[in-house]
Design a protein around this motif. Structure first.
Motif, PDB file in Angstrom:
ATOM      1  N   THR A   1      -8.118  -1.688   8.840  1.00  0.00           N
ATOM      2  CA  THR A   1      -7.896  -1.497   6.721  1.00  0.00           C
ATOM      3  C   THR A   1      -7.056  -0.460   6.156  1.00  0.00           C
ATOM      4  O   THR A   1      -6.685   0.389   7.894  1.00  0.00           O
ATOM      5  CB  THR A   1      -9.162  -0.717   6.317  1.00  0.00           C
ATOM      6  OG1 THR A   1      -9.545   0.445   6.278  1.00  0.00           O
ATOM      7  CG2 THR A   1     -10.204  -1.826   6.574  1.00  0.00           C
TER       8      THR A   1
ATOM      9  N   ALA B   1      -6.401   1.883   4.593  1.00  0.00           N
ATOM     10  CA  ALA B   1      -6.857   3.229   4.491  1.00  0.00           C
ATOM     11  C   ALA B   1      -7.126   4.045   5.786  1.00  0.00           C
ATOM     12  O   ALA B   1      -6.206   5.238   5.703  1.00  0.00           O
ATOM     13  CB  ALA B   1      -8.352   3.063   3.841  1.00  0.00           C
ATOM     14  N   GLN B   2      -7.374   3.137   6.748  1.00  0.00           N
ATOM     15  CA  GLN B   2      -7.842   4.425   7.834  1.00  0.00           C
ATOM     16  C   GLN B   2      -6.746   4.219   8.706  1.00  0.00           C
ATOM     17  O   GLN B   2      -6.278   5.459   9.013  1.00  0.00           O
ATOM     18  CB  GLN B   2      -9.040   3.754   8.606  1.00  0.00           C
ATOM     19  CG  GLN B   2     -10.644   3.982   8.459  1.00  0.00           C
ATOM     20  CD  GLN B   2     -11.147   3.186   9.232  1.00  0.00           C
ATOM     21  OE1 GLN B   2     -11.111   2.511   9.923  1.00  0.00           O
ATOM     22  NE2 GLN B   2     -12.169   3.589   8.453  1.00  0.00           N
TER      23      GLN B   2
ATOM     24  N   ARG C   1      -4.557   5.957   1.233  1.00  0.00           N
ATOM     25  CA  ARG C   1      -5.289   6.518   1.306  1.00  0.00           C
ATOM     26  C   ARG C   1      -6.100   6.941   0.441  1.00  0.00           C
ATOM     27  O   ARG C   1      -8.035   6.893  -0.007  1.00  0.00           O
ATOM     28  CB  ARG C   1      -5.261   7.466   2.568  1.00  0.00           C
ATOM     29  CG  ARG C   1      -6.441   8.872   2.487  1.00  0.00           C
ATOM     30  CD  ARG C   1      -7.931   7.503   3.160  1.00  0.00           C
ATOM     31  NE  ARG C   1      -8.517   8.413   3.574  1.00  0.00           N
ATOM     32  CZ  ARG C   1      -9.776   7.410   2.114  1.00  0.00           C
ATOM     33  NH1 ARG C   1      -9.582   6.648   1.590  1.00  0.00           N
ATOM     34  NH2 ARG C   1     -10.831   7.774   2.661  1.00  0.00           N
TER      35      ARG C   1
END
Lengths: 325, 301, 366
Positions: free
Chosen positions: C6, C8-9, C168
């Motif tokens: 993903t 965000a990670q 993030r």
């Protein structure tokens, strides 16, 4: 039920100026005498606009108002001149969020309340003064005689809000509009004001519309709650039903995102996204883009506000059904 | 139970992006607001016309502005060959007005821009440093402020002697304290905002904070204020010339022309009024434009 | 971490140390990340021109506390209690008149200790007003990249890092990176402010009423984000709020302030379920009930918080306290362990059996 004190029919308000916005969209609402209604909603939901429209405070040149407002059978939107002046503050009056801004800093509290009483028909200055002092005592301002001659800045926030309530109630209105009256106050003062409002309502039998974003405050004072979203009422009902058995996904989400001790250590059930742009409302249900239960129908058709025994609800796919009897 | 880590991406990315057009930036929005404002368009067009006429005077002017003629003195507006008539020495009015615009506009713009630069610098210094520095700067400027602008301009020009560059200097000195005052008060306001604190938290130097965070937010309001000064500067410059402290004849300049045509007001009022009309038009246009820019720049949350 | 793809990670991995060496744990897990000792700040009050006597607002008057690593300390209190001033003193946005700051075992700005610049890098702040805390002339990615740029990170790298941070905090960089503050909603702006604070990989983040101005539904999103980030980056929070619900949800330790002083502090469950100070109890019972069948009938306190220019002698809470006694005016109560629990402190004579207060040690109704 006898004729309601206040009835709004298909009330729509549009602002056109630099930015266009549909602030209210076909709001229908009735309020009986002696009833306390909380309008619950977030910023941009139209709750404050409703109050200001009730007092006709929006500049006429930039505002388009459709529908009707009737208070005690009178058509508010048709009022002019002296009638409107007497209506404002006489029949309906308002308590604002920032009592510091609502008072004129160059006159004493007592002068301002007295003047308001004189403006609404009292001829005798002495009597008006006595009445004003009585009002200050009624809102439990300690040493009311001394505070009568105090300037607004000499009072603390809580005292000023009490004085503001005294000013609003000085002409014995039938309907009090309270626009987030406790939001700017500290917790220990907030509860005092809420209790005071409840007491004064019981004593005078007036109706109150209490606008707030805080469900807790609504629960403390209101009989009935109307939840607003993007200029529409999405759910309405007795306060206990709304809190214990909410039907609209937005109400459910709002209650779930009010944090309590039971949520510790767990992620909150937040409503995703942000409220819609009032200049550019989505077709269909305004909440559909943020709603986990949204179906195709939701984004194409505006759900009607349907009445049932538990109040009213505007939702195609409610979390639980409003019982129909 | 889910942990925060597992929930992170899904929960965080659900923020629904509003379907808005790509960002136009701050000045983009201001420009768009201005384009929608009929007053701004009107004022802007008038100014543009005047500026073009002045800048291209040598190409556009129908006649030599210095050429006198004893026979053709004070011809009325609309005379053959002289669209706006002639002045007391028989010179072509329209050509003189066009050439005169060059000096008048110059005297309107240059002092304001010079004062804008100097004043903003001093103002930001006083506002950002605050304390005693602020007090010393502001009290010194208050002395200048105590005199009316006209009196101050006349006094300084009188001391320096007549001439174009001296009047420019005098006018600049008149405007500096006014610009400083605005720049100082805006800087003081901006300095207290949270984003300045956030920048301080990031360990930025005062110079960097001023350059990135203060300057951009102070220049706007000060610029708007300065635009408002343009008309004042033009009128003051005309006034100086009128009093004989500015440009010297036979140089065409609106204020000076107004002065020399003064005696003709009973014989040919229309021609005599023309330089005044232009001064009036230009300063009104500057003012209206400044007003429009001010409201366009006021972008609320 | 079962779905590492993903955005965000990916962003999270991408953003760690961007400039200089990350400030690592030096004191070990038992060393509190931040120790504050006897912090004081008095503001002079301007009297009239003839008023020769100098008076002071005792905004923060001898405040001491510790923030354990990886935990959240919630500071609660009403307006004027000094909680925001405390935050600003800790952030060194204001010079304290007295007091010590010890960050992970090292004194801040003292001989042989931590330099102010270094300290600032390991501590960031998120303010209440999301609009005022963003420069209206900078795009979101510029705002986030500004801090690292100041510390010499090359422009391209700082910008890439800023975009990763935007991702993030849940804002699509391609969409929000080049926007200006007025084009975002309050919740979105506050996410940007959080991203900016994270650009330094701070160890301590001060959240000064950071969610107070947000709508409830958006507030919950931001609270979730804060919790995720804390777990992900081993952050320590100093969370200042007037909202007792939110503090209960977020904090591990709670400190209650009244008129510039700490009146009670301890683990969150102790404060909320077994508070020892009458003020804390009043504050807790002033929260509106959520049950229409059990509305509040009596206000726990009368009057407003008094003026901090002239605080009452002895215990500052005494003139609003239901249990006040003559003793309370004479003797100032000190913070003492409640029932022998050294983690739970309260400053009240009732809590001290030897104080001489007639009700000391007795069970009291809130």
């Amino acid at each position: 039920m006898s004729a309601p004190l206040l009835s709004l029919e298909d009330l729509s308000v549009q602002f056109h100026g630099n930015r266009k916005a549909s602030a209210l969209n076909q709001v229908n609402l009735e309020l009986g005498a002696g009833e306390v209604l909380a309008l619950l909603g977030e910023s941009g939901s139209g709750k404050s606009v409703t109050l200001r429209t009730l007092l006709r405070l929006h500049p006429a040149s930039r505002t388009k108002i459709q529908g009707s407002i009737r208070v005690e059978g009178q058509d508010v939107l048709a009022m002019k001149g002296r009638d409107l002046e007497l209506y404002r503050g006489g029949t309906v009056s308002m308590v604002f969020q920032e009592p510091g801004l609502a008072f004129d800093p160059v006159y004493t509290i007592g002068q301002q309340i007295t003047e308001s009483i004189l403006a609404h028909g009292e001829k005798d200055v002495g009597k008006a003064k006595a009445q004003a002092l009585e009002m200050l005592e009624k809102v439990q301002i300690p040493q009311a005689k001394r505070r009568f001659d105090a300037y607004p800045h000499e009072l603390s926030g809580g005292m000023r809000q009490r004085a503001m309530i005294a000013l609003a109630l000085a002409c014995k209105p039938r309907l009090l509009l309270a626009d987030e009256p406790t939001t700017a106050l500290d917790a220990t003062v907030q509860i005092q004001i809420l209790l005071l409002l409840r007491e004064l309502q019981r004593e005078t039998g007036m109706s109150v519309i209490f606008v707030t974003h805080d469900i807790g405050a609504a629960v403390e004072v209101a009989d009935r709650v109307a939840v607003m979203y993007a200029g529409r009422i999405v759910e309405e009902g007795p306060v206990s039903r709304i809190v214990n058995n909410p039907c609209h996904p937005y109400t459910v989400g709002l209650l779930a995102s009010t944090v309590g001790p039971e949520h510790r250590g767990k992620p909150l059930q937040a409503i995703p996204g942000a409220p819609p742009d009032l200049a550019n409302l989505p077709g269909g249900c305004s909440f559909a883009p943020r709603c986990s239960r949204a179906s195709a129908q939701c984004s194409s058709q505006v759900p009607p506000l349907v009445s049932g025994s538990g109040g009213r609800l505007a939702c195609w796919n409610p979390v639980s059904q409003l019982e129909n009897q | 139970m889910k942990t925060y880590m597992e929930l992170a991406p899904s929960a965080a990315l659900t923020e629904e992006p509003p379907a808005a057009p790509p960002s136009r930036g701050y000045w983009g929005v201001v420009w768009q607001q201005l384009r929608r404002d009929p007053m701004a368009i009107a004022a802007g067009s008038v100014l543009l016309l005047i500026v073009i006429a002045a800048v291209f005077a040598p190409l556009l002017a129908p006649a030599d502005p210095y050429k006198t003629s004893m026979i053709k003195r004070l011809l009325p507006v609309g005379s053959e060959g002289f669209l706006l008539g002639t002045d007391e020495l028989g010179r072509d009015m329209i050509s003189r007005l066009m050439y005169g615009g060059r000096i008048s506009l110059l005297m309107g713009v240059v002092p304001v821009f010079a004062a804008f630069g100097i004043g903003t610098f001093i103002g930001i210094l006083a506002g950002y440093v605050g304390g005693k520095v602020n007090m010393v700067i502001m009290r010194v400027l208050d002395v200048f402020y105590a005199f009316p602008s006209v009196l101050l301009a006349v006094a300084i020009s009188g001391a320096l002697g007549p001439g174009l560059s001296n009047s420019l200097l005098a006018l600049t000195l008149v405007f500096v304290p006014q610009v400083v005052r605005v720049a100082e008060s805006v800087t003081t306001q901006v300095r207290q905002l949270d984003y300045i604190e956030a920048a301080r938290m990031s360990g930025a130097s005062a110079f960097s904070i001023i350059r990135v965070h203060v300057l951009g937010n102070v220049l706007g309001p000060v610029f708007v204020y300065a635009t408002g000064l343009l008309s004042v500067s033009m009128i003051l410059a005309s006034g100086l010339s009128f009093l004989g402290l500015g440009v010297k004849p036979p140089e065409p300049e609106w204020g000076l022309m107004l002065n020399t045509l003064r005696s003709a007001i009973y014989m040919n009022p229309w021609v005599a009024a023309l330089p005044g009309v232009l001064i009036f038009l230009t300063s009104i246009a500057f003012n209206l434009l400044a007003d429009s820019v001010r409201s366009a720049m006021d972008i609320r949350r | 971490m079962n779905t590492p793809n993903t955005p965000a990670q990916a962003a999270a991995e991408h953003t760690t140390p961007a400039h200089g060496a990350p400030l690592t744990d030096r004191g070990g897990p038992a060393q509190p990340l931040l120790l504050v000792k006897d912090l004081k700040k008095y503001f002079p009050v301007r009297g009239g021109p003839l008023d020769r006597q100098k008076r002071f607002v005792h905004a923060v008057d001898g405040v001491s506390f510790a923030v354990p690593k990886g935990q959240t300390l919630g500071i609660v209190g009403e307006s004027g209690c000094g909680k925001s001033t405390t935050a600003r003193l800790v952030a060194r946005l204001m010079e304290p008149d007295a007091g010590e700051l010890i960050f992970d075992g090292e004194g801040v700005e003292e001989y042989g200790g931590l330099q102010l610049k270094e300290f600032r890098r390991s501590l960031q702040m998120v303010f209440q007003d999301s609009f005022a805390s963003l420069n209206p002339r900078l795009t979101m990615q510029e705002a986030i990249a500004y801090g690292p740029r100041v510390h010499g990170v090359p422009a391209a790298q700082a910008l890439a890092q800023a975009r990763a941070l935007l991702a993030r905090v849940g804002l699509e960089p391609s969409q929000f990176g080049s926007r200006y503050p007025h084009e975002l909603s309050g919740g979105q702006r506050q996410r940007v402010n959080i991203a900016r604070a994270l650009a330094f990989d701070p160890r301590l983040v001060i959240l000064d009423e950071s969610v107070a101005a947000l709508d409830k539904s958006v507030q919950a999103q931001v609270l979730n984000l804060l919790q995720e980030l804390k777990a992900e980056r081993q952050l320590t929070y100093l969370f200042i709020s007037h909202d007792l619900h939110v503090v209960h949800y977020l904090a591990d330790q709670v400190m209650v302030m009244y008129l510039g002083q700490v009146v009670e502090s301890g683990p969150v469950e102790k404060i909320y379920n077994g508070s020892a100070h009458p003020y804390t109890r009043a504050l807790l019972s002033a929260v509106p009930s959520m049950d229409p069948a059990q509305r509040t009938e009596v206000s726990p306190l009368a009057g407003d918080p008094p003026n901090p220019i002239n605080p009452p002698s002895g215990c500052r809470f005494r003139d609003r306290c239901p249990h006040a006694h003559a003793l309370c005016a004479e003797k100032t109560p000190a913070l003492q362990a409640v029932g022998g629990d050294i983690h739970h402190l309260a400053a009240c004579h009732l809590n001290d059996l030897t104080s001489g207060h007639p009700l000391a040690g007795k069970e009291l109704n809130p």
